[in-house]
Design an enzyme around this catalytic site. Structure first.
Site, short mmCIF file in Angstrom:
data_model
loop_
_atom_site.label_atom_id
_atom_site.label_comp_id
_atom_site.label_asym_id
_atom_site.label_seq_id
_atom_site.Cartn_x
_atom_site.Cartn_y
_atom_site.Cartn_z
N GLU A 144 0.84 -1.19 0.00
CA GLU A 144 0.00 0.00 0.00
C GLU A 144 0.88 1.24 0.00
O GLU A 144 2.10 1.14 0.20
CB GLU A 144 -0.92 0.01 1.24
CG GLU A 144 -0.18 0.03 2.57
CD GLU A 144 -1.12 -0.16 3.77
OE1 GLU A 144 -1.87 -1.16 3.79
OE2 GLU A 144 -1.09 0.68 4.68
N ARG A 199 -2.79 -7.95 12.91
CA ARG A 199 -2.56 -6.99 13.99
C ARG A 199 -1.50 -7.52 14.93
O ARG A 199 -1.61 -8.62 15.44
CB ARG A 199 -3.85 -6.77 14.78
CG ARG A 199 -4.79 -5.84 14.10
CD ARG A 199 -5.95 -5.43 15.04
NE ARG A 199 -7.07 -5.13 14.18
CZ ARG A 199 -8.13 -5.92 14.05
NH1 ARG A 199 -8.26 -7.00 14.78
NH2 ARG A 199 -9.07 -5.60 13.20
ZN ZN Z 1 -2.13 -1.25 6.58
#
Ligand code: ZN
Length: 319
Positions: free
Chosen positions: A114, A191
């Site tokens: 990203e 996470r």
């Molecule tokens: Zn991310």
């Protein structure tokens, strides 16, 4: 008929979200804490709908399936890109995304590289970007012991900056940052740490420690970018990054800017100002918060006005 595809898209509630997507872009928010607008998306967790022209009312994933000519007949099972605007009213979880190989094997979808354009950032805002562990063992130890201050690299951020976050990079977006994200079309997040926050029901969000330790890059250094700028009259084209997945640009329109396509299709998001887009003799009003695709048959287009846009094209792997 040659025409842009303007899109209506999906907002996503997040515990770290806020109200800026309404305050800045005038989107109608369905909740108090809205973190993401999936501005250009064919991902099943939030698909965009075309709001103008011949394909009005059609979903982007359906167009990808049944009208591949709009995308230059490029291969691939899924539309490869996803454009989001994120309002981080609070820190996102400290997280990492897998690459294609790991994600296809374990999650059945694409991996996620990203990149972020900082639309706005409050004074003293920061991101978490990379880490200091020297070996995978040291990384695992620091994660298990919760030595976050020693492990994580904090970077102060300002409006107008750009960061590339390849898969395997440990990261978080800090409080008070508004970004436009260009990413692979994936919703797989591992996470590592969530600041021990509870959701509305008092639950902690799930962590994915094992997967994170598997996929975090060692060493945890972050890429140096070679950003280039081209002046055309008063307008400017900035090239931020060219990767196998996407190429990302900023178009700063000051007066007018005429462009020709450089890829099978192009995605664009107006993030500041207003003006017009001219395609095939037709004029479309544009203002910040508008998102559109220029399909394969649109060879050239023009902007007028005072406008900043972030644009992207599929990279070499996707075209
Ligand atoms: Zn991310």
């Amino acid at each position: 008929m040659k025409e842009p595809l303007f899109l209506d898209s999906v907002l996503q509630k997040k515990i770290w979200g806020g109200q800026k997507l309404h305050m800045v872009f005038d989107y109608d928010l369905p909740a108090e804490k809205v973190g993401e607008y999936w501005a250009i998306s064919a991902h099943p967790h939030g698909v965009s709908t075309v709001k103008n022209g011949k394909y009005q009312g059609q979903k982007l994933d359906e167009l990808w399936k049944h009208h591949r000519e709009l995308f230059g007949n490029t291969p691939g099972e899924v539309f490869p890109l996803l454009i989001k605007i994120l309002d981080a009213e609070d820190y996102l979880s400290v997280q990492v995304h897998p690459d294609d190989t790991y994600a296809l094997k374990h999650e059945g979808e694409l991996g996620k590289s990203e990149c972020w354009y900082i639309i706005d950032a409050e004074f003293n805002a920061e991101i978490i970007y990379g880490h200091r562990a020297k070996t995978r063992e040291e990384l695992a130890e620091m994660i298990h012991d919760g030595h976050w201050d020693d492990l994580l690299t904090h970077v102060p951020v300002k409006k107008g900056e750009f960061y590339y976050v390849p898969s395997g990079t440990i990261h978080s977006i800090g409080k008070g940052v508004l970004i436009l994200e260009t990413q692979q079309s994936s919703d797989t997040t591992y996470r590592v740490y969530d600041f021990d926050r509870q959701d509305d029901n008092g639950n902690l969000r799930e962590l994915h420690i094992k997967q994170s330790i598997d996929v975090i890059n060692i060493p945890g250094i972050t890429p140096k970018l070679e950003v280039t700028e081209e002046k055309i009259g008063l307008s400017t084209i900035t090239t931020f990054v060219k990767t196998p997945f996407f190429n990302v640009y900023k178009w700063q329109v000051r007066g007018e800017l005429a462009l020709r396509k450089g890829a099978p299709y192009t995605l664009a998001s107006a993030i500041e100002g207003e003006g017009q887009l001219l395609v095939d003799g037709k004029t479309y009003d544009l203002k910040k918060g508008d998102h559109f695709i220029l399909p394969a048959d649109v060879e050239a287009w023009e902007f007028k006005g005072e406008l900043d846009l972030i644009a992207s094209e599929p990279g070499a792997k996707n075209s």
